[in-house]
Design a protein around this motif. Structure first.
Motif, PDB file in Angstrom:
ATOM      1  N   TYR A   1       0.857  -1.179   0.000  1.00 11.87           N
ATOM      2  CA  TYR A   1       0.000   0.000   0.000  1.00 11.87           C
ATOM      3  C   TYR A   1       0.899   1.236   0.000  1.00 11.87           C
ATOM      4  CZ  TYR A   1       1.147   0.242   4.967  1.00 11.87           C
ATOM      5  OH  TYR A   1       1.836   0.301   6.157  1.00 11.87           O
TER       6      TYR A   1
ATOM      7  N   GLY B   1       0.716   5.926   0.411  1.00 13.38           N
ATOM      8  CA  GLY B   1      -0.036   7.154   0.625  1.00 13.38           C
ATOM      9  C   GLY B   1      -0.149   7.905  -0.688  1.00 13.38           C
TER      10      GLY B   1
ATOM     11  N   ALA C   1      -1.363  11.155  -2.721  1.00  6.90           N
ATOM     12  CA  ALA C   1      -1.726  12.559  -2.588  1.00  6.90           C
ATOM     13  C   ALA C   1      -2.275  13.067  -3.915  1.00  6.90           C
ATOM     14  CB  ALA C   1      -0.511  13.392  -2.173  1.00  6.90           C
TER      15      ALA C   1
ATOM     16  N   VAL D   1      -4.825  13.453   0.933  1.00  9.73           N
ATOM     17  CA  VAL D   1      -4.031  12.222   0.991  1.00  9.73           C
ATOM     18  C   VAL D   1      -4.917  11.065   1.438  1.00  9.73           C
ATOM     19  CG1 VAL D   1      -2.019  11.081   1.998  1.00  9.73           C
ATOM     20  CG2 VAL D   1      -1.968  13.538   1.559  1.00  9.73           C
ATOM     21  N   SER D   2      -4.749   9.943   0.754  1.00  7.02           N
ATOM     22  CA  SER D   2      -5.489   8.734   1.082  1.00  7.02           C
ATOM     23  C   SER D   2      -4.541   7.545   1.007  1.00  7.02           C
ATOM     24  CB  SER D   2      -6.661   8.546   0.114  1.00  7.02           C
ATOM     25  OG  SER D   2      -7.450   7.430   0.473  1.00  7.02           O
ATOM     26  N   ARG D   3      -5.018   6.394   1.453  1.00  3.55           N
ATOM     27  CA  ARG D   3      -4.229   5.167   1.367  1.00  3.55           C
ATOM     28  C   ARG D   3      -4.798   4.285   0.265  1.00  3.55           C
ATOM     29  NH1 ARG D   3      -3.559   2.047   6.785  1.00  3.55           N
ATOM     30  NH2 ARG D   3      -2.018   3.695   7.103  1.00  3.55           N
TER      31      ARG D   3
ATOM     32  N   HIS E   1     -10.353  10.442  -3.910  1.00  3.29           N
ATOM     33  CA  HIS E   1      -9.095  10.559  -4.661  1.00  3.29           C
ATOM     34  C   HIS E   1      -9.291  10.214  -6.135  1.00  3.29           C
ATOM     35  CE1 HIS E   1      -8.956   6.562  -2.558  1.00  3.29           C
ATOM     36  NE2 HIS E   1      -8.750   6.131  -3.784  1.00  3.29           N
TER      37      HIS E   1
ATOM     38  N   GLU F   1       7.635   1.202   4.358  1.00  3.02           N
ATOM     39  CA  GLU F   1       7.041   1.010   5.675  1.00  3.02           C
ATOM     40  C   GLU F   1       8.091   1.172   6.767  1.00  3.02           C
ATOM     41  OE1 GLU F   1       4.498  -2.362   6.171  1.00  3.02           O
ATOM     42  OE2 GLU F   1       4.236  -2.590   4.015  1.00  3.02           O
TER      43      GLU F   1
ATOM     44  N   ARG G   1      12.227   5.433   2.456  1.00  2.00           N
ATOM     45  CA  ARG G   1      10.930   5.683   1.819  1.00  2.00           C
ATOM     46  C   ARG G   1      11.162   6.412   0.511  1.00  2.00           C
ATOM     47  NH1 ARG G   1      13.085   8.348   6.438  1.00  2.00           N
ATOM     48  NH2 ARG G   1      12.478  10.546   6.456  1.00  2.00           N
TER      49      ARG G   1
ATOM     50  N   SER H   1       9.235   8.912  -2.358  1.00  2.00           N
ATOM     51  CA  SER H   1       8.139   9.800  -2.756  1.00  2.00           C
ATOM     52  C   SER H   1       8.167   9.952  -4.270  1.00  2.00           C
ATOM     53  CB  SER H   1       8.278  11.172  -2.095  1.00  2.00           C
ATOM     54  OG  SER H   1       8.183  11.060  -0.682  1.00  2.00           O
TER      55      SER H   1
END
Length: 269
Positions: free
Chosen positions: A45, A47, A49, A60-62, A83, A99, A110, A112
Motif C-alpha cells: 500500500y 499514501g 496525494a 491524501v489517502s491510502r 481521490h 514502511e 521511503r 516519494s
C-alpha cells in the motif's frame, strides 16, 4: 484544467535530477536505484496525494498497490472515492511507499514518487496481467475487483525523491525507477504459466527461494510475480523479494536461473 488537457510525461528524461542539485542530495547510483525499485516492488500500500478539484487543496489517502512487470505501480480504486474523483479532474499525484520498522520511523527508507495517474481501459492488452498480478498480491480484492465502479490505474512516475535514511537523499528519474528490457514482452507472455508450474511442481523450491535466499523467514510463501530483476513472494500480508544478479536478459534465461537458485538454496554446487 482537465486531465486530458495536461502535458504528458512520455519523455523518460522528465524528472531527471538537475545539474545544480543541493549538496544534501547524493549522486544517484545503482544502490539507490535498487533500493527505490525494491520499495516500489514490495509495497502493499502507499499514501496517495491528489489535488482536491474544489479548491486545489492537497488530499491524501491510502491505496493498495501492485506493480506491472516494468515496475510501474498500479492501484485498484473506486470511482466513488474522493481521490479517484480528484484524479479525473487532475491526474497529477504523488505516491509515498516504504514502511517503517522498529525504532525511529525516520531512519527507515521511503520513496516519494511524483506521478501522473492513468486509468487502464477495458481494452488495454495489459489489463489481464495487471489484474492477475494485483490479485496475487491482494487476494481479498477478488470480492470487488469486478464491480462496475472499480478500475485499475497506473501511477506513471515523473520523478522521485528517495530517502534511504539519515543523510541518504537522492533524486531519481523514470529511467532510474523502471525496467527497460527487450525481454519484458517474452517474460510477460510466460509469467502466469511459469508461476503455475512452480506452484504445482516445485513449491518446495519456491519456499526455499523466499526463506533462504530472500531471507524472509519461514512461511507459506507463494510466488506472486516475476520480472527481469527478480521474484516477488507473498504469505498472507507479508511480502518478500529476491533480486536477480544479474537481471534476466530474455525469457529463455528464466528456467536455468530458477534451477541455479534452487541449487543455491539447497546448498548444492
Amino acid at each position: 484544467m482537465a486531465a486530458s488537457d495536461r502535458p504528458t510525461t512520455d519523455n523518460p528524461e522528465v524528472g531527471s535530477a538537475p545539474a545544480d542539485r543541493p549538496q544534501t542530495i547524493r549522486p544517484t547510483d545503482d544502490e539507490a536505484r535498487g533500493l527505490a525499485r525494491k520499495l516500489m516492488r514490495t509495497a502493499r500500500y502507499g499514501g496517495l496525494a491528489v489535488l482536491d478539484p474544489q479548491d486545489g487543496s492537497p488530499f491524501v489517502s491510502r491505496v493498495a498497490l501492485a506493480t506491472e512487470m516494468d515496475g510501474t505501480p498500479v492501484m485498484l480504486v473506486s470511482t466513488l472515492s474522493q481521490h479517484t474523483r480528484a484524479l479525473a479532474d487532475d491526474r497529477r499525484c504523488s505516491l509515498l511507499v516504504g514502511e517503517p520498522g522498529k525504532g525511529d520511523p525516520l531512519a527507515h527508507p521511503r520513496l516519494s514518487i511524483v506521478a501522473e495517474a492513468e486509468k487502464v481501459d477495458a481494452g488495454d492488452p495489459a489489463l489481464a496481467d495487471i489484474r492477475r498480478r494485483y490479485l496475487a498480491r491482494h487476494p481479498k480484492a477478488k470480492l470487488y475487483v469486478d464491480f462496475p465502479d472499480f478500475a485499475f490505474y497506473r501511477v506513471r512516475p515523473v520523478r522521485a525523491n528517495l530517502n534511504g535514511g539519515f543523510g541518504k537523499a537522492y533524486l531519481l528519474s523514470p529511467r532510474d525507477l523502471l525496467v527497460e528490457s527487450a525481454g519484458l514482452a517474452g517474460l510477460a507472455a510466460m509469467e502466469a504459466g511459469a508461476i503455475a508450474h512452480m506452484h504445482e511442481d516445485h513449491l518446495d523450491a519456491v519456499q526455499l527461494y523466499a526463506e533462504r535466499l530472500a531471507k524472509a523467514g519461514e512461511g507459506a510463501w507463494l510466488l506472486s510475480a516475476i520480472d527481469p530483476e527478480g521474484l516477488d513472494f507473498v504469505d498472507g500480508d507479508k511480502v518478500a523479494r529476491l533480486v536477480f544478479s544479474p537481471p534476466l536478459e530474455s525469457a529463455g534465461d528464466l528456467r536455468p536461473r530458477l534451477v541455479a537458485l534452487a541449487k543455491q538454496a539447497r546448498g548444492v554446487e
